[in-house]
Enzyme design. Structure first.
Site, PDB file in Angstrom:
ATOM      1  N   TYR A 155       0.904  -1.086  -0.045  1.00  0.00           N
ATOM      2  CA  TYR A 155       0.043  -0.044   0.133  1.00  0.00           C
ATOM      3  C   TYR A 155       0.916   1.156  -0.141  1.00  0.00           C
ATOM      4  CZ  TYR A 155      -3.730   3.347   1.344  1.00  0.00           C
ATOM      5  OH  TYR A 155      -4.322   4.463   1.404  1.00  0.00           O
TER       6      TYR A 155
ATOM      7  N   LYS B  15       1.569   4.335  -2.939  1.00  0.00           N
ATOM      8  CA  LYS B  15       1.116   5.620  -2.810  1.00  0.00           C
ATOM      9  C   LYS B  15       2.167   6.604  -2.954  1.00  0.00           C
ATOM     10  CE  LYS B  15      -3.255   4.759  -1.903  1.00  0.00           C
ATOM     11  NZ  LYS B  15      -4.187   5.369  -2.814  1.00  0.00           N
TER      12      LYS B  15
HETATM   13  N1  LIG Z   1      -9.494   6.310   4.358  1.00  0.00           N
HETATM   14  C1  LIG Z   1      -8.033   6.587   4.516  1.00  0.00           C
HETATM   15  O1  LIG Z   1      -7.763   6.718   5.840  1.00  0.00           O
HETATM   16  C2  LIG Z   1      -7.190   7.234   3.365  1.00  0.00           C
HETATM   17  C3  LIG Z   1      -6.094   7.600   3.809  1.00  0.00           C
HETATM   18  C4  LIG Z   1      -5.088   7.802   2.729  1.00  0.00           C
HETATM   19  C5  LIG Z   1      -5.482   7.576   1.411  1.00  0.00           C
HETATM   20  N2  LIG Z   1      -6.842   6.980   1.291  1.00  0.00           N
HETATM   21  C6  LIG Z   1      -7.052   6.539  -0.409  1.00  0.00           C
HETATM   22  O2  LIG Z   1      -8.337   7.299  -0.402  1.00  0.00           O
HETATM   23  C7  LIG Z   1      -8.789   6.395  -1.736  1.00  0.00           C
HETATM   24  C8  LIG Z   1     -10.369   6.342  -1.251  1.00  0.00           C
HETATM   25  O3  LIG Z   1     -10.293   5.503  -0.091  1.00  0.00           O
HETATM   26  P1  LIG Z   1     -11.337   5.585   0.897  1.00  0.00           P
HETATM   27  O4  LIG Z   1     -10.808   5.744   2.146  1.00  0.00           O
HETATM   28  O5  LIG Z   1     -12.555   6.518   0.563  1.00  0.00           O
HETATM   29  O6  LIG Z   1     -12.104   4.226   1.049  1.00  0.00           O
HETATM   30  P2  LIG Z   1     -13.488   3.543   0.921  1.00  0.00           P
HETATM   31  O7  LIG Z   1     -14.596   4.217   1.502  1.00  0.00           O
HETATM   32  O8  LIG Z   1     -13.285   2.144   0.846  1.00  0.00           O
HETATM   33  O9  LIG Z   1     -13.768   3.776  -0.794  1.00  0.00           O
HETATM   34  C9  LIG Z   1     -12.874   3.207  -1.916  1.00  0.00           C
HETATM   35  C10 LIG Z   1     -13.499   3.329  -3.233  1.00  0.00           C
HETATM   36  O10 LIG Z   1     -12.898   2.884  -4.124  1.00  0.00           O
HETATM   37  C11 LIG Z   1     -13.582   1.678  -4.978  1.00  0.00           C
HETATM   38  N3  LIG Z   1     -12.936   0.544  -5.399  1.00  0.00           N
HETATM   39  C12 LIG Z   1     -12.228  -0.147  -4.534  1.00  0.00           C
HETATM   40  N4  LIG Z   1     -11.492  -1.087  -5.321  1.00  0.00           N
HETATM   41  C13 LIG Z   1     -11.997  -0.777  -6.463  1.00  0.00           C
HETATM   42  C14 LIG Z   1     -11.935  -1.711  -7.672  1.00  0.00           C
HETATM   43  N5  LIG Z   1     -11.109  -2.865  -7.826  1.00  0.00           N
HETATM   44  N6  LIG Z   1     -12.479  -1.340  -8.907  1.00  0.00           N
HETATM   45  C15 LIG Z   1     -13.216  -0.015  -8.959  1.00  0.00           C
HETATM   46  N7  LIG Z   1     -13.346   0.816  -7.449  1.00  0.00           N
HETATM   47  C16 LIG Z   1     -12.862   0.167  -6.690  1.00  0.00           C
HETATM   48  C17 LIG Z   1     -14.779   1.397  -3.728  1.00  0.00           C
HETATM   49  O11 LIG Z   1     -15.867   1.146  -4.808  1.00  0.00           O
HETATM   50  P3  LIG Z   1     -16.612  -0.093  -4.990  1.00  0.00           P
HETATM   51  O12 LIG Z   1     -16.019  -1.114  -3.873  1.00  0.00           O
HETATM   52  O13 LIG Z   1     -17.854  -0.157  -5.270  1.00  0.00           O
HETATM   53  O14 LIG Z   1     -15.696  -1.091  -6.216  1.00  0.00           O
HETATM   54  C18 LIG Z   1     -15.006   2.794  -3.106  1.00  0.00           C
HETATM   55  O15 LIG Z   1     -16.035   3.576  -3.981  1.00  0.00           O
HETATM   56  C19 LIG Z   1      -7.977   5.314  -1.785  1.00  0.00           C
HETATM   57  O16 LIG Z   1      -7.127   5.544  -2.759  1.00  0.00           O
HETATM   58  C20 LIG Z   1      -7.216   5.106  -0.570  1.00  0.00           C
HETATM   59  O17 LIG Z   1      -5.999   4.512  -0.803  1.00  0.00           O
HETATM   60  C21 LIG Z   1      -7.416   6.647   2.211  1.00  0.00           C
END
Ligand SMILES: NC(=O)c1ccc[n+]([C@@H]2O[C@H](COP(=O)([O-])OP(=O)(O)OC[C@H]3O[C@@H](n4cnc5c(N)ncnc54)[C@H](OP(=O)(O)O)[C@@H]3O)[C@@H](O)[C@H]2O)c1
Length: 272
Positions: free
Chosen positions: A151, A155
């Site tokens: 991961y 990133k």
């Molecule tokens: N939450 C944190 O602490 C955090 C921190 C830093 C960065 N981020 C980054 O922010 C981004 C969004 O994450 P989030 O925290 O909002 O998580 P989340 O609520 O789990 O949302 C993830 C999104 O990505 C989609 N997704 C996952 N796998 C996929 C696939 N194989 N194909 C198409 N869509 C896919 C999911 O939709 P479906 O399941 O419907 O496909 C969902 O809409 C990610 O890149 C994550 O690495 C998150």
């Protein structure tokens, strides 16, 4: 018709991006695997804000998925003004305790698909002399994170790639931003079984992340780290030796080597 394309718009940060952009009167293209969630969100946003919202169901962890998204936009004659490469997932645990397929899917989703979408939509942005590409990185981009090894590496890749092409495109009218949030309250943790509140890291709301991102994009910043504590953490990485930062990551995430489970995690790769 101009649209903002958001991958991973069915929940979390991507969903908040969709809500925020729609409330500002923008048309949207929402991409993720969960068709019902996308359609429900599209209905709500188009009814509330009177904007055009298209949905495209696609698992983006396949190498040819970016082309499918691009072909959909061409077929529908949609012009992508802003590309938000947001879709992602997390895995928790030792590198060698995860299925290799999970690592492959993560690398494809976080890096290859992001690169391909950027590559495919860039020519039209260049032709129009305007556009925005917002890539979801993370504060994990700034150092290695034990037990989130792939991961963090993906990133770091996103941050490096975004910085490089930003410089290449600096005279093109296209803005490129790497968004580097810290722990953010979204579904990502439910899917991996991590409780972010059990770590010593600050946990922020996705709304704060999205506001910071849109603000940074408007100011044409290179990258942004939302939240004061996260900014301090990232800056301390510039002063302290990398070996110390690795130990700090273990402490902040409350990792004890003896307590790391080596069992298979829940499989977040299943189509919901
Ligand atoms: N939450 C944190 O602490 C955090 C921190 C830093 C960065 N981020 C980054 O922010 C981004 C969004 O994450 P989030 O925290 O909002 O998580 P989340 O609520 O789990 O949302 C993830 C999104 O990505 C989609 N997704 C996952 N796998 C996929 C696939 N194989 N194909 C198409 N869509 C896919 C999911 O939709 P479906 O399941 O419907 O496909 C969902 O809409 C990610 O890149 C994550 O690495 C998150």
């Amino acid at each position: 018709m101009e649209h903002i394309l958001i991958t991973g718009a069915s929940s979390g940060i991507g969903k908040v991006f969709a809500e925020e952009y729609a409330s500002r009167g923008n048309n949207l293209i929402l991409v993720a695997r969960s068709r019902e969630k996308l359609d429900a969100l599209a209905n709500t946003l188009s009814n509330t804000y009177g904007v055009d919202v298209r949905t495209f169901q696609q698992d983006l962890s396949f190498p040819d998925s970016a082309e499918k998204v691009f072909d959909f936009c061409k077929r529908e004659q949609l012009v992508v003004r802003t590309l938000v490469n947001n879709a992602g997932f997390a895995l928790d645990g030792a590198f060698d305790a995860q299925p290799l397929e999970s690592h492959e899917k993560m690398i494809t989703l976080h890096t290859l698909t992001l690169i391909k979408l950027t590559y495919l939509f860039l020519p039209e942005m260049k032709h129009r002399n305007q556009g925005e590409i917002l890539n979801l990185s993370s504060i994990t981009a700034f150092q290695g994170i034990p037990y989130n090894a792939v991961y963090a590496a993906t990133k770091a890749f996103v941050l490096s790639f975004s910085e490089s092409i930003r410089e290449e495109l600096k005279d093109s009218g296209i803005r490129i931003l790497a968004l580097c949030p810290g722990l953010t309250e979204t579904d990502i943790f439910d899917k991996t079984g991590i409780d972010p509140h059990k770590t010593l890291m600050p946990v922020g709301p996705p709304e704060q992340v999205v506001k910071a991102a849109i603000n940074a994009l408007q100011k044409n910043k290179l990258y942004t780290v939302p939240g004061f504590a996260n900014k301090i953490l990232v800056q301390s990485g510039r002063l302290l030796p990398r070996s110390v930062m690795l130990k700090l990551a273990m402490v902040l995430n409350r990792r004890k080597k003896s307590k790391i489970k080596h069992s298979q995690p829940n499989d977040p790769l299943q189509t919901p």
